[in-house]
Design an enzyme around this catalytic site. Structure first.
Site, mmCIF file in Angstrom:
data_model
loop_
_atom_site.group_PDB
_atom_site.id
_atom_site.type_symbol
_atom_site.label_atom_id
_atom_site.label_comp_id
_atom_site.label_asym_id
_atom_site.label_seq_id
_atom_site.Cartn_x
_atom_site.Cartn_y
_atom_site.Cartn_z
ATOM 1 N N LYS A 14 0.893 -1.141 -0.124
ATOM 2 C CA LYS A 14 0.142 -0.007 0.159
ATOM 3 C C LYS A 14 0.656 1.216 -0.012
ATOM 4 C CE LYS A 14 -2.278 -0.879 3.712
ATOM 5 N NZ LYS A 14 -2.001 -2.112 4.319
ATOM 6 N N ARG A 89 -10.624 0.685 8.553
ATOM 7 C CA ARG A 89 -10.120 -0.480 8.871
ATOM 8 C C ARG A 89 -11.349 -1.465 9.548
ATOM 9 N NH1 ARG A 89 -4.276 0.517 9.179
ATOM 10 N NH2 ARG A 89 -3.010 -1.456 9.448
ATOM 11 N N ARG A 128 10.908 -6.735 4.788
ATOM 12 C CA ARG A 128 11.133 -5.219 5.353
ATOM 13 C C ARG A 128 11.587 -5.190 6.616
ATOM 14 N NH1 ARG A 128 5.166 -2.643 4.987
ATOM 15 N NH2 ARG A 128 5.162 -3.261 6.861
ATOM 16 N N ARG A 134 10.764 -1.404 12.113
ATOM 17 C CA ARG A 134 9.850 -0.729 12.464
ATOM 18 C C ARG A 134 9.356 -1.368 13.702
ATOM 19 N NH1 ARG A 134 5.493 0.620 7.797
ATOM 20 N NH2 ARG A 134 4.248 -0.581 9.059
ATOM 21 N N ARG A 145 -1.114 -8.287 13.755
ATOM 22 C CA ARG A 145 -1.592 -7.341 12.686
ATOM 23 C C ARG A 145 -2.175 -8.022 11.592
ATOM 24 N NH1 ARG A 145 2.901 -4.411 10.809
ATOM 25 N NH2 ARG A 145 1.610 -2.652 9.669
#
Ligand code: AMP
Length: 187
Positions: A14, A89, A128, A134, A145
């Site tokens: 995204k 969401r 990632r 992160r 998640r």
């Protein structure tokens, strides 16, 4: 004015596709994940409220999220169009977004759902994680998640499907190819 929602599980691409869309169409980008990360990083009162929730990988409650989004919309009265990324969401968020758009005599014109399998998403996020570091991408939060997406967020899709606004885009392949599939939807 064109307003668009980019939709998909964590790691679907995204963020990458949003950057390209902004470059091409000049959207004002509203990423609720980025906004929450900004607040937690800067230790604002909102950041303090959501830090624990975000660190667990759970969704921030609707009232907090919707209020933050509204504030962001109000900051951009001159926007040519909005690109919503990571919002809505939940169905309550989708309804609130439609309400806000209607108040401004506009609408959500396209919902682009990036179709990426759970396995692909897990592989991508693992990659990632090694690059971005992160905090919310640590192993134990990742499951949460993804579960939040497949148990809660996915229910937003029928909401848009009923209204004929849902466009499912194959999210597997080279970045530019996926982008071409997306731009083919936007008229
Ligand atoms: P993201 O980068 O979009 O995956 O968002 C990171 C985290 O921010 C999520 O795991 C949630 O804790 C929170 N978050 C972002 N957007 C929303 C939203 N629309 N509703 C609830 N929580 C959100």
């Amino acid at each position: 004015m064109i307003n668009l929602v980019i939709f998909g599980p964590p790691g679907a691409g995204k963020g990458t596709q949003s950057e390209k869309l902004i470059q091409k169409y000049g959207f004002v980008h509203i990423s609720t994940g980025d906004l929450f990360r900004w607040h937690t990083k800067n230790d604002t009162p909102l950041g303090k409220r959501v830090k624990e929730i975000m660190n667990s990988g759970a969704l921030v409650p609707d009232d907090i999220t919707i209020a933050m989004l509204k504030e962001e919309l109000d900051k951009n009265p001159q926007a040519k169009g909005f690109l919503f990324d990571g919002f809505p969401r939940t169905v309550a968020q989708a309804e609130a977004l439609d309400r806000f758009m209607k108040e401004n005599n506009t609408a959500i014109h396209y919902v682009l759902a990036l179709d990426v399998s759970e396995k692909e998403v897990r592989d991508r996020i693992a990659k990632r994680r090694t690059i971005e570091n992160r905090a919310d991408d640590e192993e134990d939060k990742l499951n949460k998640r993804i579960t939040e997406y497949f148990t809660k967020t996915i229910h937003v899709l029928p909401y848009y499907e009923k209204a004929g606004r849902l466009n499912t885009v194959n999210g597997i392949g080279p970045i530019d190819e996926i982008f071409s599939r997306i731009t083919a939807v936007i008229k």
